[in-house]
Design an enzyme around this catalytic site. Structure first.
Site, PDB file in Angstrom:
ATOM      1  N   HIS A 145     -27.034 -30.892 -25.699  1.00 13.10           N
ATOM      2  CA  HIS A 145     -27.934 -31.783 -24.967  1.00 13.10           C
ATOM      3  C   HIS A 145     -29.118 -30.998 -24.397  1.00 13.10           C
ATOM      4  O   HIS A 145     -30.274 -31.415 -24.535  1.00 13.10           O
ATOM      5  CB  HIS A 145     -27.158 -32.477 -23.839  1.00 13.10           C
ATOM      6  CG  HIS A 145     -28.008 -33.330 -22.946  1.00 13.10           C
ATOM      7  ND1 HIS A 145     -28.580 -34.509 -23.363  1.00 13.10           N
ATOM      8  CD2 HIS A 145     -28.391 -33.166 -21.649  1.00 13.10           C
ATOM      9  CE1 HIS A 145     -29.272 -35.046 -22.358  1.00 13.10           C
ATOM     10  NE2 HIS A 145     -29.177 -34.255 -21.319  1.00 13.10           N
ATOM     11  N   GLU A 210     -26.322 -42.077 -20.027  1.00  7.44           N
ATOM     12  CA  GLU A 210     -25.880 -40.699 -20.264  1.00  7.44           C
ATOM     13  C   GLU A 210     -24.363 -40.696 -20.284  1.00  7.44           C
ATOM     14  O   GLU A 210     -23.714 -41.093 -19.311  1.00  7.44           O
ATOM     15  CB  GLU A 210     -26.416 -39.743 -19.185  1.00  7.44           C
ATOM     16  CG  GLU A 210     -27.920 -39.499 -19.344  1.00  7.44           C
ATOM     17  CD  GLU A 210     -28.441 -38.357 -18.478  1.00  7.44           C
ATOM     18  OE1 GLU A 210     -27.812 -38.043 -17.448  1.00  7.44           O
ATOM     19  OE2 GLU A 210     -29.502 -37.795 -18.841  1.00  7.44           O
ATOM     20  N   GLU A 212     -21.130 -39.101 -19.756  1.00 12.20           N
ATOM     21  CA  GLU A 212     -20.668 -37.935 -18.991  1.00 12.20           C
ATOM     22  C   GLU A 212     -19.199 -38.101 -18.607  1.00 12.20           C
ATOM     23  O   GLU A 212     -18.662 -39.204 -18.602  1.00 12.20           O
ATOM     24  CB  GLU A 212     -21.491 -37.773 -17.698  1.00 12.20           C
ATOM     25  CG  GLU A 212     -22.979 -37.594 -17.949  1.00 12.20           C
ATOM     26  CD  GLU A 212     -23.736 -36.996 -16.763  1.00 12.20           C
ATOM     27  OE1 GLU A 212     -23.098 -36.364 -15.898  1.00 12.20           O
ATOM     28  OE2 GLU A 212     -24.960 -37.191 -16.717  1.00 12.20           O
ATOM     29  N   GLN A 251     -38.649 -40.253 -14.928  1.00 15.97           N
ATOM     30  CA  GLN A 251     -38.213 -38.847 -14.901  1.00 15.97           C
ATOM     31  C   GLN A 251     -39.320 -37.905 -15.391  1.00 15.97           C
ATOM     32  O   GLN A 251     -39.585 -36.862 -14.789  1.00 15.97           O
ATOM     33  CB  GLN A 251     -36.968 -38.696 -15.776  1.00 15.97           C
ATOM     34  CG  GLN A 251     -36.316 -37.326 -15.756  1.00 15.97           C
ATOM     35  CD  GLN A 251     -35.035 -37.291 -16.609  1.00 15.97           C
ATOM     36  OE1 GLN A 251     -34.621 -38.296 -17.159  1.00 15.97           O
ATOM     37  NE2 GLN A 251     -34.422 -36.132 -16.705  1.00 15.97           N
ATOM     38  N   LYS A 264     -32.886 -41.238 -11.447  1.00 20.25           N
ATOM     39  CA  LYS A 264     -31.431 -41.153 -11.568  1.00 20.25           C
ATOM     40  C   LYS A 264     -30.714 -41.937 -10.469  1.00 20.25           C
ATOM     41  O   LYS A 264     -29.530 -42.251 -10.625  1.00 20.25           O
ATOM     42  CB  LYS A 264     -30.988 -39.694 -11.462  1.00 20.25           C
ATOM     43  CG  LYS A 264     -31.588 -38.778 -12.513  1.00 20.25           C
ATOM     44  CD  LYS A 264     -30.878 -38.938 -13.832  1.00 20.25           C
ATOM     45  CE  LYS A 264     -31.354 -37.896 -14.838  1.00 20.25           C
ATOM     46  NZ  LYS A 264     -30.580 -37.956 -16.063  1.00 20.25           N
ATOM     47  N   THR A 370     -24.779 -34.886 -19.656  1.00 16.18           N
ATOM     48  CA  THR A 370     -24.649 -35.627 -20.908  1.00 16.18           C
ATOM     49  C   THR A 370     -23.899 -34.789 -21.929  1.00 16.18           C
ATOM     50  O   THR A 370     -24.319 -33.682 -22.270  1.00 16.18           O
ATOM     51  CB  THR A 370     -26.049 -35.978 -21.444  1.00 16.18           C
ATOM     52  OG1 THR A 370     -26.751 -36.656 -20.417  1.00 16.18           O
ATOM     53  CG2 THR A 370     -25.955 -36.845 -22.676  1.00 16.18           C
TER      54      THR A 370
HETATM   55 CA    CA Z   1     -26.945 -36.642 -15.927  1.00 10.51          CA
END
Ligand code: CA
Length: 439
Positions: A145, A210, A212, A251, A264, A370
């Site tokens: 990533h 994302e 995760e 972002q 975020k 991610t």
């Molecule tokens: Ca993240």
């Protein structure tokens, strides 16, 4: 490292029939925790453990006398609508409860009649965020990533020089972390096109997910007292699925020089279920660092890390668009990855986070970052899958996506399986993008 014990025995079966099917996430070897209540009954939230299609209501089970007296103090913490106090009790207590539950739920257990009255169908339940997350830290532990994203910004120098030395992370916001099923509105933010003189305030146009893994801290540490690498996992309660929704256009404009901010903090989604580190013991793999890469500094390296420091946890992303939903189509899988791709282990994240004396607390949450793998089908965000929005992904029924549209539902799933252990799963982390509100 946790050793295997009788609770991991692959031949164990439960008197709860739905726990013995091949497709369940929750066989008797799993026993993950959530905070739940029956929907529509005006009940208080409390702790439960999944078994097949049911939840063991731990408060009801305690009151029914299923547990020995000496477990009362620990069980009282599970009456609460947060797991923090239970998380603080440490791994011996978590393990003792798991063993007693396993023995009570297995075929032929004398407690089955008492415990059967304490089962609630998951179909009747609603969930809450399982812990009061005091602090949330997001890492960046997939080198695939980091490289893919780095290429978009710096084609000649995708991986920054600190990446292979430091488990990179930033301190995020916990108030907007919600449990699966909490839909959210597309965020507004400052957007600036590359050729524009000034930014505008508009709804995000490059909304992303994302994929995760979430890591819940159990027992904390005193401020000023770092956690050593080989004790790090004693401080980890368990893992969940974690979707760190990201507004790529916000972002891109805001991130320099201090990193992500409003791109975020508008929403993140966790699965209701936390699979304990003990349940994950059969699915550990050796952690390795290629010999031509920099090797970790001594405080981030050990024999135990190299022998079982990684977790073999398959991770999936599914999407169901509004059009798919209208036509009754099932969600389509758009990514398959694995947590064993992590360049840094759970123990390295904990050891590094606390090496400066920073105190971790029960219920704190880490995001893995991610979790992309090396292949195009294993990338954990649309930013990578579409090469920064330049190459749309095609969905099976003909729609395409560069970034998420209103009405898109994204579902994360995860499970562990190998030749010597049954499949255990994490349930799902699911939420739908709602249209932006007026601002
Ligand atoms: Ca993240």
């Amino acid at each position: 490292m946790l050793n295997l014990n009788e609770t991991h025995n692959p031949s164990l079966r439960s008197w709860v029939a739905s726990a013995n099917t091949n497709d369940t996430d929750f066989p008797i070897q799993n026993l993950p925790f959530a905070i739940f209540r029956r929907a529509g009954h005006g009940e208080s939230y409390r702790a439960g453990v999944a078994i097949g299609e049911h939840i063991v209501d731990l408060r009801a089970a305690h009151k029914a006398g299923v547990f020995p007296m000496e477990m009362t103090p620990a069980l009282k913490t599970l009456y609460k609508p947060r797991l923090n106090k239970f998380m603080a009790l440490g791994k011996e207590t978590w393990s003792a409860l798991r063993l007693h539950l396993s023995n009570s739920l297995k075929e032929g257990a004398p407690q089955s009649a008492q415990l059967e009255a304490c089962l609630i169908p998951q179909a009747q339940a609603e969930y809450k965020i399982p812990a009061r997350i005091g602090d949330y830290t997001d890492f960046y532990t997939s080198i695939h990533h980091a490289t893919n994203v780095g290429k978009l910004f710096r084609p000649d120098n995708p991986l920054l020089p600190n990446y292979q030395w430091v488990p990179i992370g930033y301190h995020g916001r916990s108030s907007s972390i919600k449990v699966s099923g909490s839909d959210f509105h597309r965020p507004h933010g400052q957007l600036k096109a590359p050729d524009a003189d000034a930014p505008v305030l508009e709804p995000c146009k490059r909304l992303d997910y994302e994929l995760e893994v979430g890591i819940y801290i159990g027992e904390g540490n005193e401020i000023g007292s770092p956690i050593k690498l080989d004790q790090a996992e004693d401080h980890v309660f368990g893992l969940c699925l974690f979707n760190d929704w990201s507004a790529r256009d916000i972002q891109g404009w805001e991130y320099q020089p201090l990193g992500p901010f409003l791109s975020k903090s508008f929403a993140s989604t966790v699965s209701p279920w936390i699979v304990t580190m003990e349940a994950l013991a059969p699915y550990r793999q050796n952690w390795d660092r290629p010999s031509d890469h920099p090797q970790p500094l001594p405080y981030l390296d050990s024999h135990d890390l190299r022998n079982g420091g990684a977790v073999d946890m398959q991770l999936e992303v599914y999407i169901q668009t509004a059009a798919m939903r209208a036509e009754g189509m099932e969600p389509e899988r758009i990514a398959l990855s694995n947590f064993n791709q992590s360049y840094w282990s759970i123990s390295q994240m904990v050891a590094h986070h606390s090496v400066n004396g920073c105190n971790l607390k029960p219920g704190d949450l880490f995001g893995s970052g991610t979790m992309s793998g090396p292949n195009p089908e294993s990338v954990g965000a649309l930013l990578e899958a579409t090469v920064g929005g330049r190459e749309p992904i095609m969905l099976g029924h003909g729609e395409k996506r560069t970034f998420l549209e209103d009405g898109d539902t994204v579902i994360l799933k995860g499970h562990c399986v190998n030749d010597n252990a049954p499949k255990i799963g994490f349930g799902e982390a699911k939420a739908t993008v709602l249209p932006a509100k007026e601002v």
